[in-house]
Design an enzyme around this catalytic site. Structure first.
Site, short mmCIF file in Angstrom:
data_model
loop_
_atom_site.label_atom_id
_atom_site.label_comp_id
_atom_site.label_asym_id
_atom_site.label_seq_id
_atom_site.Cartn_x
_atom_site.Cartn_y
_atom_site.Cartn_z
N GLU A 65 0.83 -1.21 0.00
CA GLU A 65 0.00 0.00 0.00
C GLU A 65 0.86 1.26 0.00
O GLU A 65 0.52 2.27 -0.62
CB GLU A 65 -0.93 -0.02 1.21
CG GLU A 65 -1.99 -1.14 1.18
CD GLU A 65 -1.46 -2.53 1.53
OE1 GLU A 65 -0.30 -2.64 1.99
OE2 GLU A 65 -2.21 -3.51 1.35
N HIS A 90 -10.60 -6.43 9.16
CA HIS A 90 -11.41 -6.16 7.97
C HIS A 90 -12.64 -5.33 8.33
O HIS A 90 -13.66 -5.42 7.66
CB HIS A 90 -11.87 -7.45 7.28
CG HIS A 90 -10.77 -8.36 6.86
ND1 HIS A 90 -10.22 -9.29 7.69
CD2 HIS A 90 -10.11 -8.47 5.69
CE1 HIS A 90 -9.27 -9.96 7.05
NE2 HIS A 90 -9.18 -9.48 5.84
C1 LIG Z 1 -1.45 -5.28 4.41
C2 LIG Z 1 -2.47 -6.09 3.70
N1 LIG Z 1 -2.85 -5.77 2.45
C3 LIG Z 1 -3.80 -6.48 1.81
C4 LIG Z 1 -4.39 -7.56 2.40
C5 LIG Z 1 -5.51 -8.35 1.68
N2 LIG Z 1 -5.02 -9.67 1.28
C6 LIG Z 1 -5.21 -10.75 2.07
S1 LIG Z 1 -4.47 -12.12 1.47
C7 LIG Z 1 -3.91 -11.31 0.10
C8 LIG Z 1 -3.07 -12.03 -0.92
C9 LIG Z 1 -1.80 -12.56 -0.33
O1 LIG Z 1 -1.07 -13.31 -1.26
P1 LIG Z 1 0.26 -14.05 -0.85
O2 LIG Z 1 1.12 -13.15 -0.04
O3 LIG Z 1 0.87 -14.60 -2.08
O4 LIG Z 1 -0.19 -15.23 0.12
P2 LIG Z 1 -1.13 -16.47 -0.21
O5 LIG Z 1 -2.53 -16.03 0.03
O6 LIG Z 1 -0.87 -16.86 -1.62
O7 LIG Z 1 -0.73 -17.54 0.74
C10 LIG Z 1 -4.32 -9.97 0.14
C11 LIG Z 1 -3.99 -8.97 -0.91
C12 LIG Z 1 -3.98 -7.86 3.71
N3 LIG Z 1 -4.50 -8.88 4.39
N4 LIG Z 1 -3.01 -7.13 4.33
#
Ligand SMILES: Cc1ncc(C[n+]2csc(CCOP(=O)(O)OP(=O)(O)O)c2C)c(N)n1
Ligand SMILES: Cc1ncc(C[n+]2csc(CCOP(=O)(O)OP(=O)(O)O)c2C)c(N)n1
Ligand SMILES: [Mg+2]
Ligand SMILES: [Mg+2]
Lengths: 337, 428, 337, 428
Positions: free
Chosen positions: C60, C129
């Site tokens: 972000e 959230h």
């Molecule tokens: C700081 C933050 N930004 C956005 C999110 C929303 N979000 C939750 S999971 C996710 C994707 C994460 O992907 P990755 O790091 O590859 O982990 P995976 O889910 O594949 O295990 C997002 C964007 C969040 N939880 N925290």
């Protein structure tokens, strides 16, 4: 007892705690060999070793992240943020993590961290070396927020903060580091040594968090202030020739509402002074609380005297600073309403 | 002010070619055939295992490697080959297989529990079980784990009660976290498992800080941290690498590259130009890149990194190359952003199947025993779920009492929370 | 006119602006191919191309940093933060940079950025959230802060925000995305199509920033609310059977103080409702301002009905949410005082 | 809770060695002899210059190089050697020398102005002038610059009026920034010089964003950003590299490694284990590491990176290895944290001296012309300062009026600021 400046008192607090508790350590930008840009950690690395007092990479967010992990291990890290203006990169670790860990783990983990940061203006530091950001953190449940106004309190409150099992954001008004400041930049500076609250015990003592101090009793109007503005409020009370009761909040969260409400119920009038920008500043919360607690005792509108809703300017620093004249005018408005 | 016209011609006539903005293309298109042509599969056993005390630079070639132990291209005839073979006892392998299968059974059950309305949210780790289970087994039981929401296998491999996991997911009256946290954001101090955050990335510098503290204290316990490949773009990842390098923190840092971050392919996180393991190079940290669906490879890499950390040689960044076989969570539908059968055609296969074949190849397992174990685990998970539901579900309750809303914000409840608690309890 | 949900109205606003102004672009986590986790950008990449609508790495702070640079170039970037809870990593770029650039460059540069973020609870999202973080940004001079409560306003305000030459933080109450919500989770959900303010023109129009709306006229008590709480306040007014005037602030900074003060001077009573935690929440500023403006008209203490000073819980979401009963109780207290 | 005793013995008796926390040692001790023994000086001309369109990986060996053009170990006999020689015309070299000398004269003057109380604060770039001046010259005049407070040479090389710089430092009535900003935090849209922040690092992702916008618009102007080696630990650095890589932004990213971050040696920022140029490797960005006191090398590296960016081959990270010869700012005393003569013994010498010797070697300059130019510049800076002071100084004024405190917070002044302005003006 020794006469100490605020810097010396803070240094002494850290020294005492490094001595007493092997779980205490301190790190931050330039705090190690150099002793900090404001000299608060001077001599501490030499005395306690590099393991206890060390320099950190320039990454406030990383410092907080590491501190949270250290706290989970069982240490009591102190983190120095070089200026409160540079705490923003650390907000996520402070707000989303340090402040939430006890709650979200149902008490399994906690974050016994102290974050120290010099705040406020009055040193011609411009918009990025002058900010007062306390309101942001006072909005965050799970944090405690402290701002001392003199050496004695600074040491006692800092020791309380370090010993506290919850994360504490500890703001140090840098304009007070080397002497009290009543808001008159044109008058000769006094050293702390001439001030009664610079009589600081060398050893361990605490000033409890969550207790305000009535620094000037009075019966006509209550003035709420903290940090540098305590001294400004005292000067303003004199200038206004008012029988003002000046309260030094010392801790913003948790707030000592009893002392405040007790005073306002007595005086019926209230002036709130802070250096931070006005809108959504901590004065808003104080005003709301006083109004809620003392509505039927209020004889005049609660006055806020604050920094303007602009960045801290460089050249016009003293036009910006809510000095004694402006606070005195607020007191007069409260008395005359 | 800021009034530069878009597509303004340059003041420099000497360079006619206009600049172009590169947007990583979204190549996985629903309805199309999955395309893994970009992916070259190196052979198992193909990379040397350096000594644990080598200078980190000697590990840097491994940033573009893919450490693989199971030589099982053909499927059934699955041998362990090469220097990275951790030479685990069959009993250990069966233990790992069982924990992976239990994780999968648990995930399947709770995914359905959410679909059935018993809770608000769930996330499976299907396809990635080798990462968490092999890592938990390669670490010591009191090494501190800073996981993401997709390493439930760590807790399961450490023997954390499935019942407690379920009660957390149901936010019921037996939830160890008192109904406060979103499902899957577990915490267990007793199992050295750090409280999970909903914020991505934040746990990684904390893992480094914990490791620094352990070193500060002259302890022997190390820390391990996990992050998704998507979240490596966050500041916390950089912070973790920086502090780990500067203070030589005894920590194992893991990037789980499961190819997806919700709907974004790993290329959006920077995987198009370099591997995630390579991020270590710029900090002088050791790095390993491992076939994350190969139980033995994950185990071996973790063991290497843990020994290195424990011997005061500093941190290692491990990239686990794997694939998120399920949806991101119960809130998304992957068929909107990738072909439905992508998971099945993933070149690195399924970790459970692969370990099963290896055990069978060793003569230490059989299809029958496998089927029986699957049945047994499914049954036991179902039984545990029945019990968990007796303690309540999100919708039906019972829940912890209203006072738990106000407790643990601070160690001691300040006046404002006491006052608000009274209000919430309907007292004046 | 078409009946649009809030999601559709927001989508339409972005679509209209992508169409009208080649300087407008939007990026954020999952906003491209997928169309956003709440579907606000659905179909926009397909229609306007990858160059205008694209996925961003999960960072972000980086998004805001890049947006500030794009703004300096002359573009009007829209950044989607997936949840307001994840805006903290972007605070430094937002507060220290976007909000300060016009001032510190003496008007040479500006940051015409719109930051969109779903906020608030009511979807069992737990503490990360569900947050309402508007007070932090309302404290920051140089930013504008907006929160709509219905599809018509959402589209008109978002277009105003995109066209604004200052940075705007645009909070979208996610509980309202797909239907109005009056705070009764146990009652059947209504779709937006049955709501008058879901009649949204397809094309371009604006709702100006800085203007509140009186959504229910009344003379006995003024209720100030924004976002989801507007609907709760309306339900509470019914429940309390009170002749309440409900004001939807729409923009928090700059605030439409005239409309507020005009109402409170008429009613003499004021209730402030928000979902965010109480201490130093935006309600504090509202309370302080109302008290300052209307002191001599106030017949009862100003009431704040807010989220408790705790993280947003999961299981006890509805015990936490300041629903119609709690707001109605506040209205009654204000009326009976 | 969190009650683990410090130095607790491990539950694992098999690993007896306690963990140790590594703190980078502070090796520069005031009063001791400067020690650069850790530093190996590679010969000038020693590294090949790749084509500007090579895959970034071919530049990665340069992360541990030190590109040098001036073969001047002996001092006087200073030749330009190797593939990186940019073959600049003598007139260009003299122009560069002049801009460096002007920067130094300006710095010296304003440092003294602060000491004399005419302003609150000043920061010199002494010893680092080659970085800013050569880079400004190698870039095009309308490329957008996102500098730190130590690249005043960029503005000076672009011909920005010294008078305006001074008026900014004095916060006087002619200050282009109306007295709002701390001295040295310049801004000039007309000179494509982005408004400086007091917050470290923030400008780097902005440079990437600007470059993305330029590419979005099909423009031909690129961006360049600077950051100190100390500040590379900040999130912004990671963010800049990530976005630059993912979107192939046309930007030149510069780490000025002047060995110090206030009192912290570059090792505290992670320089102990890897170079700062190496940070690029993990993102698949191109990188160059250059002798930052060698005007020709800096010019050549910048030119290479700028051409690469302009030709849509993406971003380059350049580490400029140099030395901060002066104090960090007027607020610190470097003699408290390093030997007083460290700057003089710095192995890479002084950039002005080195370019001077090269020009003399070419027969295009002389000690006499140099001395005369120095005198002329000192005189002209002094004259300009006199004029600047007629427009006021920080302490004495005159300043911009009180209304400027409230203007430009927003494009249009909202009611709260109008009200506060009236109060500040003493109106009701
Ligand atoms: C700081 C933050 N930004 C956005 C999110 C929303 N979000 C939750 S999971 C996710 C994707 C994460 O992907 P990755 O790091 O590859 O982990 P995976 O889910 O594949 O295990 C997002 C964007 C969040 N939880 N925290
Ligand atoms: C975010 C932030 N943190 C801390 C500071 C205080 N500070 C100002 S300059 C400086 C040192 C910077 O060192 P480096 O990045 O190496 O740049 P140099 O001064 O050597 O050019 C520090 C810590 C700041 N300005 N901003
Ligand atoms: Mg992923
Ligand atoms: Mg430096």
């Amino acid at each position: 007892m020794t006469a100490m400046s605020m810097v010396q008192a803070l240094n002494s607090a850290i020294d005492v705690m490094l001595e007493r508790d092997p779980k205490v350590l301190i790190f931050g930008e330039d705090v190690g060999f150099y002793g900090g840009v404001f000299r608060v950690t001077e001599g501490l690395q030499k005395k306690h070793g590099e393991r206890r007092v060390f320099d950190a990479p320039i990454a406030e967010g990383a410092m907080l992240g590491a501190a949270v992990g250290m706290g989970a291990y069982g240490l009591r890290p102190i983190v120095e943020i070089q200026f409160a203006d540079y705490i923003y990169p650390a907000t996520d670790q402070l707000i989303s993590e340090a402040a939430r860990i006890r709650y979200r783990s149902a008490g399994e983990f906690c974050a016994p961290i102290t974050v120290r940061a010099p705040c406020g203006g009055g040193i011609f530091g411009g918009q990025t070396h002058s900010q007062s950001v306390e309101a942001i953190f006072a909005h965050v449940c799970g944090l405690k927020t402290v701002m001392p106004s003199n050496p004695y309190d600074a040491k006692g409150l800092l020791i309380s903060a370090i010993e506290d099992d919850d994360p504490v954001v500890f703001f140090e008004p840098k304009r007070l580091y080397n002497g009290p400041f009543d808001g008159h930049p044109d008058r000769p500076a006094r050293p702390w040594s001439s001030h009664p609250q610079a009589d600081v015990p060398e050893g361990y003592y605490t000033v409890p968090l969550g207790q305000a101090a009535i620094v000037r009793p009075g019966s006509a109007v209550t003035v709420l202030a903290y940090g540098t503005m305590v001294h400004v409020a005292l000067a303003a009370a004199e200038e206004a020739g008012a029988d003002a009761e000046v309260i030094d909040l010392r801790t913003l969260l948790p707030l000592d509402l009893d002392t405040i409400a007790g005073s306002v119920k007595k005086t019926g009038r209230c002036v709130i002074a802070h250096e931070a920008t006005r809108t959504c500043g901590y004065g808003a919360e104080l005003s709301a609380l006083v109004q809620e607690e003392c509505f039927y005792h209020l004889e005049a509108p609660i006055e806020r005297v604050t920094g303007y809703d602009t960045p801290y300017p460089h050249a016009l620093e003293w036009a910006y600073f809510p000095g004694p004249q402006r606070v005195a005018a607020g007191i007069r408005r409260a008395l005359e309403a | 002010m800021n009034d530069i016209p878009v597509a303004k011609s340059s003041a420099q006539p000497s360079t006619p070619e206009p600049l172009r903005l590169h947007i990583p293309p979204h190549r996985s298109i629903p309805g199309q055939r999955p395309d893994f042509s970009y992916f070259r599969l190196p052979p198992a056993g193909g990379f040397a295992r350096p000594a644990i005390d080598v200078p980190s630079v000697e590990t840097h070639p491994l940033a573009t490697a893919l450490i693989r132990v199971l030589d099982d291209e053909g499927g059934q005839d699955s041998r362990a080959v090469g220097e990275w073979d951790p030479h685990l006892a069959p009993e250990t392998l069966r233990q790992g297989l069982r924990a992976m299968m239990l994780t999968r059974a648990y995930d399947a059950r709770m995914y359905r529990a959410q679909r059935a309305g018993r809770t608000s949210f769930y996330m499976t780790s299907t396809g990635e079980e080798a990462v968490s289970v092999a890592q938990a087994m390669a670490l010591k039981p009191d090494d501190m784990l800073f996981a993401t929401y997709r390493q439930q296998g760590l807790l399961i491999a450490r023997g954390y009660p499935i019942l407690d996991l379920m009660c957390q997911v149901y936010s019921n009256a037996h939830d160890p976290l008192k109904g406060r946290q979103l499902p899957v954001l577990y915490s267990s101090r007793a199992y050295s498992y750090y409280t999970l955050s909903g914020n991505l990335g934040t746990q990684l510098p904390q893992a480094v800080g914990w490791a620094m503290a352990s070193a500060y204290a002259g302890d022997t316990r190390i820390a391990a941290g996990w992050i998704g490949e998507g979240a490596t773009a966050e500041a916390d990842f950089h912070h973790a690498l920086t502090f780990a390098a500067v203070y030589r923190a005894p920590v194992v840092l893991n990037v789980v590259n499961n190819q997806w971050a919700i709907s974004s392919h790993q290329e959006v996180a920077g995987g198009e130009e370099a591997t995630f393991a390579a991020r270590a190079i710029g900090f002088g940290l050791a790095c390993l890149r491992v076939d994350g669906n190969d139980f033995l490879a994950v185990y071996a890499a973790t063991q290497w990194a843990a020994e290195r950390a424990r011997a005061n040689h500093g941190a290692t960044l491990i990239e686990h190359f794997t694939y998120r076989a399920g949806s991101h969570s119960t809130s998304d539908d992957p068929n909107r952003y990738r072909p439905a059968d992508e998971a099945k055609t993933w070149p690195l296969g399924d970790p459970v199947e692969r370990l099963k074949h290896h055990l069978i190849h060793l003569g230490e397992w059989s299809e029958e025993r496998h089927a029986a174990q699957e049945k047994e685990l499914t049954q036991s998970v179902r039984d545990t779920d029945r019990e968990a539901q007796t303690y309540g579900t999100l919708g039906e309750g019972p829940h912890f009492g209203i006072e738990t809303l106000f407790e643990d914000v601070y160690k001691e409840m300040p006046w404002n929370l006491r006052r608000q608690l009274r209000e919430a309890e309907g007292q004046p």
